[in-house]
Scaffold this motif. Structure first.
Motif, PDB file in Angstrom:
ATOM      1  N   GLN A 209     -16.559  -7.935   6.246  1.00  0.00           N
ATOM      2  CA  GLN A 209     -16.375  -6.508   6.522  1.00  0.00           C
ATOM      3  C   GLN A 209     -17.316  -6.060   7.645  1.00  0.00           C
ATOM      4  O   GLN A 209     -18.476  -6.460   7.679  1.00  0.00           O
ATOM      5  CB  GLN A 209     -16.694  -5.716   5.239  1.00  0.00           C
ATOM      6  CG  GLN A 209     -16.630  -4.220   5.385  1.00  0.00           C
ATOM      7  CD  GLN A 209     -15.192  -3.717   5.476  1.00  0.00           C
ATOM      8  OE1 GLN A 209     -14.294  -4.290   4.873  1.00  0.00           O
ATOM      9  NE2 GLN A 209     -14.995  -2.656   6.236  1.00  0.00           N
TER      10      GLN A 209
ATOM     11  N   ARG B  62      -8.816  -6.063  -2.250  1.00  0.00           N
ATOM     12  CA  ARG B  62      -9.884  -6.965  -1.815  1.00  0.00           C
ATOM     13  C   ARG B  62     -10.945  -7.131  -2.892  1.00  0.00           C
ATOM     14  O   ARG B  62     -11.270  -6.168  -3.581  1.00  0.00           O
ATOM     15  CB  ARG B  62     -10.590  -6.387  -0.584  1.00  0.00           C
ATOM     16  CG  ARG B  62      -9.668  -6.173   0.572  1.00  0.00           C
ATOM     17  CD  ARG B  62     -10.434  -5.524   1.704  1.00  0.00           C
ATOM     18  NE  ARG B  62      -9.590  -5.424   2.877  1.00  0.00           N
ATOM     19  CZ  ARG B  62     -10.002  -4.978   4.054  1.00  0.00           C
ATOM     20  NH1 ARG B  62     -11.245  -4.580   4.214  1.00  0.00           N
ATOM     21  NH2 ARG B  62      -9.169  -4.931   5.079  1.00  0.00           N
TER      22      ARG B  62
ATOM     23  N   LEU C 282     -15.335   0.985   4.991  1.00  0.00           N
ATOM     24  CA  LEU C 282     -13.918   0.644   4.787  1.00  0.00           C
ATOM     25  C   LEU C 282     -13.067   1.907   4.828  1.00  0.00           C
ATOM     26  O   LEU C 282     -13.264   2.823   4.025  1.00  0.00           O
ATOM     27  CB  LEU C 282     -13.750  -0.046   3.423  1.00  0.00           C
ATOM     28  CG  LEU C 282     -12.292  -0.308   2.984  1.00  0.00           C
ATOM     29  CD1 LEU C 282     -11.620  -1.328   3.899  1.00  0.00           C
ATOM     30  CD2 LEU C 282     -12.241  -0.776   1.538  1.00  0.00           C
TER      31      LEU C 282
ATOM     32  N   GLU D  37      -9.603 -11.496   0.851  1.00  0.00           N
ATOM     33  CA  GLU D  37      -8.412 -10.705   1.185  1.00  0.00           C
ATOM     34  C   GLU D  37      -7.247 -11.257   0.369  1.00  0.00           C
ATOM     35  O   GLU D  37      -6.615 -12.252   0.742  1.00  0.00           O
ATOM     36  CB  GLU D  37      -8.147 -10.809   2.694  1.00  0.00           C
ATOM     37  CG  GLU D  37      -6.910 -10.101   3.162  1.00  0.00           C
ATOM     38  CD  GLU D  37      -6.841  -8.653   2.687  1.00  0.00           C
ATOM     39  OE1 GLU D  37      -6.310  -8.450   1.575  1.00  0.00           O
ATOM     40  OE2 GLU D  37      -7.293  -7.762   3.421  1.00  0.00           O
TER      41      GLU D  37
ATOM     42  N   PHE E 185      -8.823   3.307   5.171  1.00  0.00           N
ATOM     43  CA  PHE E 185      -7.545   2.855   4.599  1.00  0.00           C
ATOM     44  C   PHE E 185      -6.393   3.175   5.538  1.00  0.00           C
ATOM     45  O   PHE E 185      -6.190   4.332   5.905  1.00  0.00           O
ATOM     46  CB  PHE E 185      -7.326   3.515   3.233  1.00  0.00           C
ATOM     47  CG  PHE E 185      -8.357   3.100   2.224  1.00  0.00           C
ATOM     48  CD1 PHE E 185      -8.129   2.032   1.370  1.00  0.00           C
ATOM     49  CD2 PHE E 185      -9.590   3.750   2.169  1.00  0.00           C
ATOM     50  CE1 PHE E 185      -9.092   1.633   0.463  1.00  0.00           C
ATOM     51  CE2 PHE E 185     -10.561   3.356   1.261  1.00  0.00           C
ATOM     52  CZ  PHE E 185     -10.314   2.299   0.406  1.00  0.00           C
TER      53      PHE E 185
ATOM     54  N   THR F 200      -4.249  -2.265   0.378  1.00  0.00           N
ATOM     55  CA  THR F 200      -5.601  -2.845   0.339  1.00  0.00           C
ATOM     56  C   THR F 200      -5.816  -3.432  -1.052  1.00  0.00           C
ATOM     57  O   THR F 200      -5.564  -2.751  -2.056  1.00  0.00           O
ATOM     58  CB  THR F 200      -6.645  -1.723   0.592  1.00  0.00           C
ATOM     59  OG1 THR F 200      -6.336  -1.094   1.837  1.00  0.00           O
ATOM     60  CG2 THR F 200      -8.063  -2.275   0.636  1.00  0.00           C
TER      61      THR F 200
END
Ligand code: TA6
Length: 298
Positions: free
Chosen positions: A200, A212, A204, A190, A206, A210
């Motif tokens: 995770q 990553r 994913l 992160e 949003f 972000t």
């Protein structure tokens, strides 16, 4: 009879080629050998080109697929072996290749589609601050899918260590509705929380800025876009890491080449070799990093 049409275009300071087939349209800039946009006919674009893109020499365009090489991101955040390769002063973000003019080597029709190959001769010892000899080529293949392959061949007498990415900007209807599948259970860095290692859970979605680095990534990641009724499949080889980025509201406002609401219509999944996945090439060794993009209705 040719099934592809190739036209040259000037966008601001950049020389570009627009390539049209029965299936799709592709726009490529000579600078960075950067694919700027890709759209299959009858579909919304697959690769995103910013409404406020700046087409200037020495500046990577906010669009398509910038090639990050021979390092990714901030050089200081790279492993020492990558940092040690650079002998210059200030190291530009995302390396040296995305702002240099590449050479168009081949544009030809093949049974599977069109092959467009670029090379960066400067990478063979003439990049400022980077005195290594690597034959760097980018092959773009456009058939019913789009495939890109970045290959690095060490032609020098010493090992070379590099990080890299094909920094793809995907077009989505609204990033707040989209999700990335294939990341469940992966570890990720992160970067927005002091580069902490996290895990995770599930797909994913949003809901904020972000940025990553996903580790030990599988070959296939998918973007599900319910509003456009589309699933984009990204199939990668030569990579075990992927960077997923969306700048969201505040960062987008800071970017001169992105509309204030531009973040809603894009998301980056970058097929990469970063973090513990950097590439060391012994003399004579070659590494190829590639992805294929396809899409289907949900
Ligand atoms: O891929 C993520 C990232 O490294 C972000 O941190 C963000 O800065 C982005 O790339 C774009 O970088 P650029 O130098 O093109 O503005």
């Amino acid at each position: 009879m040719a099934t592809f049409q190739v036209e040259t275009e000037q966008h601001g300071e950049l020389n570009c080629w627009r390539i049209t087939s029965h299936h799709a349209e592709l726009l490529i800039a000579q600078q960075g050998a950067q694919v700027l946009s890709y759209q299959r006919l009858g579909e919304p674009p697959l690769l995103w080109l910013s409404d406020q893109a700046i087409f200037r020499q020495g500046k990577s365009v906010r669009a398509g697929v910038p090639v990050c090489w021979p390092w990714f991101g901030n050089l200081q955040r790279n492993p020492q072996a990558v940092q040690a390769m650079y002998h210059g002063e200030q190291a530009p973000a995302h390396g040296l290749a995305r702002t240099r003019d590449w050479q168009l080597l081949v544009i030809e029709e093949a049974p599977e589609g069109l092959r467009i190959e670029f090379g960066l001769p400067e990478a063979q010892g003439d990049l400022p601050g980077w005195p290594h000899e690597v034959e760097l080529k980018l092959l773009i293949e456009m058939g019913t899918q789009l495939k890109m392959t970045l290959s690095s061949l060490n032609q020098g007498n010493d090992s070379v260590t590099l990080s890299q990415a094909l920094h793809s900007y995907f077009a989505v209807s609204d990033v707040r509705q989209a999700r990335v599948e294939g990341v469940d259970n992966l570890g990720y860095i992160e970067t927005l929380a002091d580069w902490e290692l996290r895990q995770q859970h599930g797909a994913l979605g949003f809901a904020g800025e972000t940025d990553r680095i996903y580790l030990q990534t599988p070959d296939v990641l998918k973007i599900v876009d319910p509003h456009w009724n589309r699933r984009i499949t990204l199939h990668s080889t030569g990579s075990r890491s992927a960077v997923i980025w969306n700048p969201w509201t505040d960062r987008a406002r800071e970017l001169a080449d992105m509309a204030d609401d531009g973040w809603q219509r894009m998301l980056c999944i970058e097929t990469a070799n970063v973090w513990d996945d950097v590439v060391t090439l012994k003399p004579g060794a070659r590494h190829s990093l590639s992805f294929t993009i396809s899409s289907e209705a949900l």
